[in-house]
Every structure is written in C-alpha cells, then in structure tokens.
Design an enzyme around this catalytic site. Structure first.
Site, PDB file in Angstrom:
ATOM      1  N   CYS A 204     -31.885  21.138 -36.543  1.00 29.53           N
ATOM      2  CA  CYS A 204     -31.296  21.820 -37.710  1.00 29.53           C
ATOM      3  C   CYS A 204     -29.982  21.134 -38.051  1.00 29.53           C
ATOM      4  CB  CYS A 204     -31.129  23.308 -37.451  1.00 29.53           C
ATOM      5  SG  CYS A 204     -30.348  23.707 -35.874  1.00 29.53           S
ATOM      6  N   SER A 205     -28.857  21.760 -37.742  1.00 30.36           N
ATOM      7  CA  SER A 205     -27.575  21.138 -38.087  1.00 30.36           C
ATOM      8  C   SER A 205     -26.465  21.624 -37.167  1.00 30.36           C
ATOM      9  CB  SER A 205     -27.218  21.449 -39.542  1.00 30.36           C
ATOM     10  OG  SER A 205     -27.177  22.850 -39.730  1.00 30.36           O
ATOM     11  N   CYS A 206     -26.759  21.838 -35.875  1.00 28.03           N
ATOM     12  CA  CYS A 206     -25.739  22.273 -34.919  1.00 28.03           C
ATOM     13  C   CYS A 206     -24.574  21.285 -34.933  1.00 28.03           C
ATOM     14  CB  CYS A 206     -26.325  22.375 -33.514  1.00 28.03           C
ATOM     15  SG  CYS A 206     -27.589  23.651 -33.396  1.00 28.03           S
TER      16      CYS A 206
ATOM     17  N   CYS B 156     -28.234  16.609 -34.709  1.00 23.66           N
ATOM     18  CA  CYS B 156     -29.069  17.759 -34.365  1.00 23.66           C
ATOM     19  C   CYS B 156     -30.374  17.565 -35.116  1.00 23.66           C
ATOM     20  CB  CYS B 156     -28.400  19.072 -34.772  1.00 23.66           C
ATOM     21  SG  CYS B 156     -29.500  20.497 -34.574  1.00 23.66           S
TER      22      CYS B 156
END
Lengths: 103, 200
Positions: free
Chosen positions: B102-104, B99
């Site tokens: 962000c950090s999905c 991702c």
C-alpha cells in the site's frame, strides 16, 4: 510467547495462496511465497492483521525482519543486493537449506 | 446560481464522522488534535534526527535502538504511532524503502508521503529493479555498494539514516540537517553538498 526463529536462522516463506480460497487480507508479498531467507531480527509481537482487517479477535503474532537475496527472487541486481521484509511467524517454516554455522 | 456540487466523498466522510461521534468512538477534539499533529509532521523532523546522529555517536546508538523514543525527544508525540525503525547505511550498504502492498510511510517524522511513493510504478519497480529506479533519480552509488530494499509490509515504519557526506567536518547540526531531504530518508537520493560548499 517466544520467537520460534532466532536471528541467523534460514527460513522459508510458506508457498501458500489464501487469496485463491476466498476473501482475505495478507501482508506477505506474493513475490516471496516459497522463497528462502535469513532472519535478521525479531521485531516483536503484533495483533495479526489478517484478523484485524475483518474485525475478528486478533491474537498477537511474532513479527520478523527477514533478509532475502535479490538475485534468486527477481533475477536482477548485483551480488549482495537484498530484500528486507517484515514477515509474521505463521508464514514461516524451517528452510530446506540448513542454516550455515557462523565461521 | 447554485454552488458547485460537493464531491460524494466529502458527504460520505461527514456521515462516517457523525456515525462515529454518535457512538462515542471519537470526539471532534480528537479529530482536530490528530489533524494538527499530522499537519505538523514534516521531513524537517527526520532531518534533525539524522543530523544529530551524524554529530553525536551516543545519540546515534540511542536512535538506532529505538527510533520512536528518539522521535519523542525531538518533540514528536508517538502515542498510537507504529514503531519507528532506523535503517543505517554503511560504506557498503544502501537502503531503499518502499511499501509494495500500500503506502506505509514514517509519517510521524517525514510528514505526508509524496505521490510517487504511492504510485504503482514505484511500488512495483523499487522492489524488482532498485538500481534502475535509483539511476532514473540520478542517484549514483559508489562501486561495490550493495542495495537493500526494505519492503514495509507490516507494523513498523522505516526511515533511512544515510552516510554523512565527506566535506562536512565541523558543520553545525543545522547545516547538516539542511542536506537531509525527504528523498534521502526514503533512500532514493543521497545527501548532496550545495555546489558552493562542494567547490571549496
């Protein structure tokens, strides 16, 4: 609401930079702006995160899985390598290069 | 002697929770339930899904068509969770999930994301030079294998369904699941047989 682009359609990500105009929240990666890819799947409709982020009423938008060749984007990788990315419909337009008819 | 100062972030969190509760937006019970389900989630869930897909072609079709429904069958509550997409590796195609925004991460079936997944380095490089990143992981792809990086930018969460390794014929789903690590389901690694089994 129906999807404007069917799987297999060549599309172009708009070469748009809202972040230059003011505060915004965008899910379209910068490295794909202006790039052409092929719709791989229609993923469904989701409230527009660009509105959700500011607690505005968020109309549902069609989300696509779009496949881009790795090489033109990064000048890296081998033939056939690709980038598969979720892009909302309002970020897509028909590609300048026409969709290839299936053989 | 006084107790060590509490971080300002903890005090801020407490004030936020109190404000949400005062407005009736969230209850203490809901917070506790969400914490419990988040803590329960681990890569073992995803591994059991992969192992079952390897063993049962019908389940595989079901899982690929609707990852969330498959997770529900494994006992995971997907209520309120984003849809779960399954990326099927083939003998010619390897998937890698990142991702960049962000950090999905598919927390419902993989648990908490590892720190490296959220690092600027991984997020910048996975999408730009995935083959170099894989090489640093010690992941060697067969010649002719294409790499497809899946940048998880919006409303889905993605997990990789890797190829079943050769030499696992007749294995139980439990044995198969033990080969499927978190890294395998993100795509930075391939399932590897234990040295003893591989030598047989």
């Amino acid at each position: 609401m129906s999807a404007a682009f069917a799987p297999g359609t060549r599309v172009r990500v708009k070469d748009d930079w809202p972040e230059r105009r003011g505060p915004c929240h965008i899910r379209t990666p910068h490295y794909l702006r202006g790039r052409e890819g092929v719709v791989q799947a229609v993923l469904g409709e989701f409230p527009n995160p660009e509105d959700l982020a500011f607690a505005r009423p968020a109309p549902r938008r069609t989300l696509y899985h779009v496949l881009f060749d790795q090489k033109p984007v990064w000048d890296e990788g081998e033939a056939g390598d690709g980038l598969l990315v979720e892009i909302f419909e309002h970020w897509l337009e028909p590609a300048a290069t026409p969709t290839q008819e299936a053989a | 002697m006084s107790a060590p100062a509490r971080p300002e972030s903890i005090a801020l969190l407490e004030r936020l929770v109190a404000a949400l509760q005062a407005r009736g937006l969230v209850s203490e019970e809901e917070i506790a339930q969400r914490q419990a389900s988040t803590d329960r989630a681990s890569p073992e869930i995803g591994a059991r899904m992969v192992a079952r897909a390897w063993a049962d072609p019908e389940w595989r079709r079901f899982m690929v068509a609707n990852g969330a429904a498959a997770a529900e069958q494994m006992g995971v509550s997907m209520a309120g969770a984003p849809p779960l997409g399954i990326l099927e590796d083939t003998p010619h195609l390897h998937h890698l999930v990142v991702c960049t925004l962000c950090s999905c991460y598919p927390r419902a079936v993989l648990g908490y994301p590892p720190h490296w997944y959220k690092s600027f380095e991984y997020r910048a490089r996975a999408v730009r030079e995935p083959r170099a990143v894989l090489a640093e992981w010690g992941t060697v792809l067969p010649a002719g294998m294409q790499v497809r990086v899946v940048d998880s930018t919006a409303d889905y969460r993605w997990m990789v369904l890797p190829l079943r390794p050769a030499g696992t014929e007749g294995w139980s789903e439990e044995q198969l699941a033990a080969l499927v690590t978190r890294d395998v389901m993100v795509g930075v690694a391939l399932p590897r047989l234990p040295v003893a089994a591989a030598a047989e």
